[in-house]
Scaffold this active site. Structure first.
Site, PDB file in Angstrom:
ATOM      1  N   CYS A  72       7.542  -4.640  15.251  1.00  0.00           N
ATOM      2  CA  CYS A  72       7.169  -3.676  16.296  1.00  0.00           C
ATOM      3  C   CYS A  72       5.755  -3.993  16.786  1.00  0.00           C
ATOM      4  O   CYS A  72       4.849  -4.204  15.975  1.00  0.00           O
ATOM      5  CB  CYS A  72       7.248  -2.251  15.773  1.00  0.00           C
ATOM      6  SG  CYS A  72       8.901  -1.837  15.184  1.00  0.00           S
ATOM      7  N   CYS A 130       2.505  -1.982  15.447  1.00  0.00           N
ATOM      8  CA  CYS A 130       2.373  -1.688  14.021  1.00  0.00           C
ATOM      9  C   CYS A 130       1.677  -2.810  13.251  1.00  0.00           C
ATOM     10  O   CYS A 130       2.006  -3.983  13.409  1.00  0.00           O
ATOM     11  CB  CYS A 130       3.775  -1.461  13.452  1.00  0.00           C
ATOM     12  SG  CYS A 130       3.842  -1.299  11.658  1.00  0.00           S
ATOM     13  N   CYS A 171       6.966  -6.674   6.915  1.00  0.00           N
ATOM     14  CA  CYS A 171       8.161  -6.168   7.600  1.00  0.00           C
ATOM     15  C   CYS A 171       8.607  -7.216   8.604  1.00  0.00           C
ATOM     16  O   CYS A 171       7.777  -7.848   9.260  1.00  0.00           O
ATOM     17  CB  CYS A 171       7.848  -4.857   8.328  1.00  0.00           C
ATOM     18  SG  CYS A 171       9.304  -4.125   9.119  1.00  0.00           S
ATOM     19  N   SER A 224      12.468   6.843   6.823  1.00  0.00           N
ATOM     20  CA  SER A 224      12.173   6.553   8.219  1.00  0.00           C
ATOM     21  C   SER A 224      12.669   5.155   8.563  1.00  0.00           C
ATOM     22  O   SER A 224      12.398   4.198   7.843  1.00  0.00           O
ATOM     23  CB  SER A 224      10.660   6.647   8.448  1.00  0.00           C
ATOM     24  OG  SER A 224      10.338   6.315   9.786  1.00  0.00           O
ATOM     25  N   GLU A 257       0.843  -1.189   0.000  1.00  0.00           N
ATOM     26  CA  GLU A 257       0.000   0.000   0.000  1.00  0.00           C
ATOM     27  C   GLU A 257       0.882   1.243   0.000  1.00  0.00           C
ATOM     28  O   GLU A 257       2.010   1.220   0.488  1.00  0.00           O
ATOM     29  CB  GLU A 257      -0.906  -0.015   1.233  1.00  0.00           C
ATOM     30  CG  GLU A 257      -1.870  -1.200   1.166  1.00  0.00           C
ATOM     31  CD  GLU A 257      -2.870  -1.249   2.316  1.00  0.00           C
ATOM     32  OE1 GLU A 257      -3.931  -1.869   2.112  1.00  0.00           O
ATOM     33  OE2 GLU A 257      -2.605  -0.694   3.390  1.00  0.00           O
ATOM     34  N   CYS A 314      -0.210   6.340   9.659  1.00  0.00           N
ATOM     35  CA  CYS A 314       1.004   5.637  10.074  1.00  0.00           C
ATOM     36  C   CYS A 314       0.679   4.342  10.792  1.00  0.00           C
ATOM     37  O   CYS A 314      -0.139   4.326  11.702  1.00  0.00           O
ATOM     38  CB  CYS A 314       1.778   6.488  11.071  1.00  0.00           C
ATOM     39  SG  CYS A 314       2.517   7.898  10.338  1.00  0.00           S
ATOM     40  N   GLY A 364       7.323  -1.677   5.671  1.00  0.00           N
ATOM     41  CA  GLY A 364       8.686  -2.185   5.611  1.00  0.00           C
ATOM     42  C   GLY A 364       9.727  -1.260   6.190  1.00  0.00           C
ATOM     43  O   GLY A 364       9.460  -0.101   6.508  1.00  0.00           O
ATOM     44  N   SER A 375      12.424   6.137  14.262  1.00  0.00           N
ATOM     45  CA  SER A 375      11.310   5.783  15.140  1.00  0.00           C
ATOM     46  C   SER A 375      11.884   5.381  16.491  1.00  0.00           C
ATOM     47  O   SER A 375      12.176   4.222  16.732  1.00  0.00           O
ATOM     48  CB  SER A 375      10.515   4.633  14.535  1.00  0.00           C
ATOM     49  OG  SER A 375      10.043   5.023  13.261  1.00  0.00           O
ATOM     50  N   LEU A 376      12.083   6.388  17.324  1.00  0.00           N
ATOM     51  CA  LEU A 376      12.695   6.115  18.634  1.00  0.00           C
ATOM     52  C   LEU A 376      11.667   5.468  19.561  1.00  0.00           C
ATOM     53  O   LEU A 376      11.953   4.513  20.247  1.00  0.00           O
ATOM     54  CB  LEU A 376      13.225   7.414  19.237  1.00  0.00           C
ATOM     55  CG  LEU A 376      14.084   7.217  20.482  1.00  0.00           C
ATOM     56  CD1 LEU A 376      15.427   6.607  20.118  1.00  0.00           C
ATOM     57  CD2 LEU A 376      14.275   8.524  21.232  1.00  0.00           C
TER      58      LEU A 376
HETATM   59  N1  SAH Z   1       9.888   0.895   9.197  1.00  0.00           N
HETATM   60  C1  SAH Z   1      10.097   2.291   9.259  1.00  0.00           C
HETATM   61  C2  SAH Z   1       9.156   3.080   8.389  1.00  0.00           C
HETATM   62  C3  SAH Z   1       7.742   2.612   8.314  1.00  0.00           C
HETATM   63  S1  SAH Z   1       6.797   2.770   9.797  1.00  0.00           S
HETATM   64  C4  SAH Z   1      10.025   2.774  10.692  1.00  0.00           C
HETATM   65  O1  SAH Z   1       9.641   2.014  11.561  1.00  0.00           O
HETATM   66  O2  SAH Z   1      10.392   3.916  10.918  1.00  0.00           O
HETATM   67  C5  SAH Z   1       6.388   4.508   9.743  1.00  0.00           C
HETATM   68  C6  SAH Z   1       6.093   5.127  11.095  1.00  0.00           C
HETATM   69  O3  SAH Z   1       4.839   4.664  11.605  1.00  0.00           O
HETATM   70  C7  SAH Z   1       7.120   4.827  12.158  1.00  0.00           C
HETATM   71  O4  SAH Z   1       7.506   6.019  12.807  1.00  0.00           O
HETATM   72  C8  SAH Z   1       6.370   3.926  13.111  1.00  0.00           C
HETATM   73  O5  SAH Z   1       6.883   4.023  14.410  1.00  0.00           O
HETATM   74  C9  SAH Z   1       4.971   4.462  12.988  1.00  0.00           C
HETATM   75  N2  SAH Z   1       3.903   3.558  13.421  1.00  0.00           N
HETATM   76  C10 SAH Z   1       3.836   2.218  13.335  1.00  0.00           C
HETATM   77  N3  SAH Z   1       2.652   1.749  13.775  1.00  0.00           N
HETATM   78  C11 SAH Z   1       1.928   2.833  14.155  1.00  0.00           C
HETATM   79  C12 SAH Z   1       0.602   3.025  14.654  1.00  0.00           C
HETATM   80  N4  SAH Z   1      -0.224   1.999  14.843  1.00  0.00           N
HETATM   81  N5  SAH Z   1       0.186   4.279  14.902  1.00  0.00           N
HETATM   82  C13 SAH Z   1       0.986   5.340  14.662  1.00  0.00           C
HETATM   83  N6  SAH Z   1       2.230   5.227  14.175  1.00  0.00           N
HETATM   84  C14 SAH Z   1       2.704   3.987  13.918  1.00  0.00           C
HETATM   85 FE1  SF4 Z   2       8.379  -2.444  10.419  1.00  0.00          FE
HETATM   86 FE2  SF4 Z   2       8.383   0.214  10.832  1.00  0.00          FE
HETATM   87 FE3  SF4 Z   2       6.193  -1.275  11.383  1.00  0.00          FE
HETATM   88 FE4  SF4 Z   2       8.365  -1.486  12.915  1.00  0.00          FE
HETATM   89  S1  SF4 Z   2       7.098   0.332  12.655  1.00  0.00           S
HETATM   90  S2  SF4 Z   2       7.150  -3.202  12.125  1.00  0.00           S
HETATM   91  S3  SF4 Z   2      10.003  -1.263  11.425  1.00  0.00           S
HETATM   92  S4  SF4 Z   2       7.098  -0.950   9.373  1.00  0.00           S
END
Ligand code: SAH
Ligand code: SF4
Length: 335
Positions: A113, A116, A109, A187, A88, A329, A155, A210-211
């Site tokens: 996390c 996510c 991915c 990111s 997507e 996100c 990803g 993404s800290l």
């Molecule tokens: N894998 C990379 C980029 C894709 S995720 C990364 O992790 O940075 C893009 C962003 O979405 C990241 O900052 C991640 O922390 C955030 N994210 C993931 N799941 C989320 C959610 N359910 N709500 C809000 N942000 C989320």
């Molecule tokens: Fe992958 Fe980014 Fe989602 Fe973490 S937040 S699972 S690194 S897409």
């Protein structure tokens, strides 16, 4: 001929197609990227070449399988890849009219996390550079100029560095979209080696990390990748990147109610950010079915924001666009 020509540079187009005249490669590249043409419309090419290309080279290898529109203007596309996998991508439009494409770099991915949706799907495969570029062109079709790109879709971009770099070489090419690296942000969940590689070899795109939490144990519990690259190693990589590029970093904090939204979390963040030129991007958690987290209340987000400000850390709140279509996100899914 399998992949489309979208990820081929002018000289690569010429050699892939066995064209004797190098300028034909440039004409095709410009036709594809600058004018959004199909082969039949590239009238500066000889008719025989146009016909050969139309017959033998697929313009796109991926196809649009679904278009969703949120009432806030956000558009999410579901794209089917040649092997049946789906990804997507999202087009966000700011109030100013500027458009940002949010692109995926992997189907699924592997990083897992806990908050996510993409992470919950698991990993299917890396995308080819052409599949990354095709998302951009599916989004751009009939929708005007796209001003910015964020690699924040499905990803982990720095786990697919080669294809990412290749796509960036096309996005920045003067005969192509000619986007400045300053208009692109990658990111990452915190790949220290990937950040160092970008610092050493470029391109000079923006980096967002993404800290989520500056507390090692909390971070490890939420993000398995934090066991691979600890906070100290990550900070070293960020300092190195900062020194080499002089660029300001973005730290993304997905705000999870009752987990990382307290005053102590700010103290740790302030400590971690010391010596770094950062802006914090606050992303209130977007709900994902089946995941056991809660959105912070509006008041909690506001409190977090003002506490950060008082600590002297610049912050912005990410707008919550695309939530109704699962395009915000962390809501991208379906592999
Ligand atoms: N894998 C990379 C980029 C894709 S995720 C990364 O992790 O940075 C893009 C962003 O979405 C990241 O900052 C991640 O922390 C955030 N994210 C993931 N799941 C989320 C959610 N359910 N709500 C809000 N942000 C989320
Ligand atoms: Fe992958 Fe980014 Fe989602 Fe973490 S937040 S699972 S690194 S897409």
């Amino acid at each position: 001929m399998h992949a489309s020509l979208y990820a081929s540079l002018p000289e690569e187009i010429a050699s892939r197609l066995g064209l004797e005249k190098a300028y034909r490669g440039r004409q095709i590249f410009e036709g594809l990227h600058k004018r959004g043409q199909d082969f039949a419309s590239m009238t500066e090419l000889p008719a025989a070449l146009r016909e050969k290309l139309t017959a033998e080279v697929p313009l796109f290898t991926s196809s649009l399988s679904d278009t969703l529109r949120d009432e806030d203007g956000t558009i999410k596309l579901r794209i089917r890849l040649a092997d049946g996998a789906s990804v997507e991508c999202v087009l966000l439009e700011a109030d100013t009219g500027r458009k940002t494409a949010c692109l995926s770099t992997q189907a699924g991915c592997a990083m897992g996390c806990a908050f996510c949706k993409t992470g919950a799907l698991g990993f299917r495969r890396n995308l080819e550079a052409s599949e990354i570029l095709e998302q951009f062109y599916h989004l751009a079709r009939g929708r005007g100029t796209i001003n910015n790109i964020v690699f924040m879709g499905m990803g982990e971009p720095l786990e697919n560095l080669e294809a990412l770099r290749k796509s960036l070489a096309v996005f920045t090419h003067p005969l192509g979209p000619a986007l400045s690296p300053r208009r692109m942000t990658v990111s990452t969940c915190g790949s220290a080696p990937g950040i160092i590689s970008l610092a050493d070899e470029g391109p000079a795109v923006g980096i967002a990390v993404s800290l989520v939490s500056a507390d090692e144990e909390k971070r490890k519990a939420l993000m398995p990748a934090a066991r691979r690259w600890g906070l100290a190693e990550l900070k070293e990589a960020l300092l190195y990147h900062q020194e080499k590029t002089g660029k300001r970093l973005t730290l993304e904090i997905v705000l999870l109610k009752g987990i990382n939204d307290g005053a102590d979390d700010i103290l740790r963040l302030r400590e971690y950010a010391r010596g770094l030129d950062v802006i914090v991007n606050i992303i209130p958690w977007n709900p994902v079915e089946g995941l056991d987290f809660q959105e912070p209340s509006e008041a909690a987000v506001q409190l977090y924001y003002s506490r950060l400000e008082r600590s002297g850390i610049p912050a912005v709140r990410r707008y919550r666009r695309g939530r109704k279509i699962g395009g915000a996100c962390g809501q991208l899914g379906e592999v």
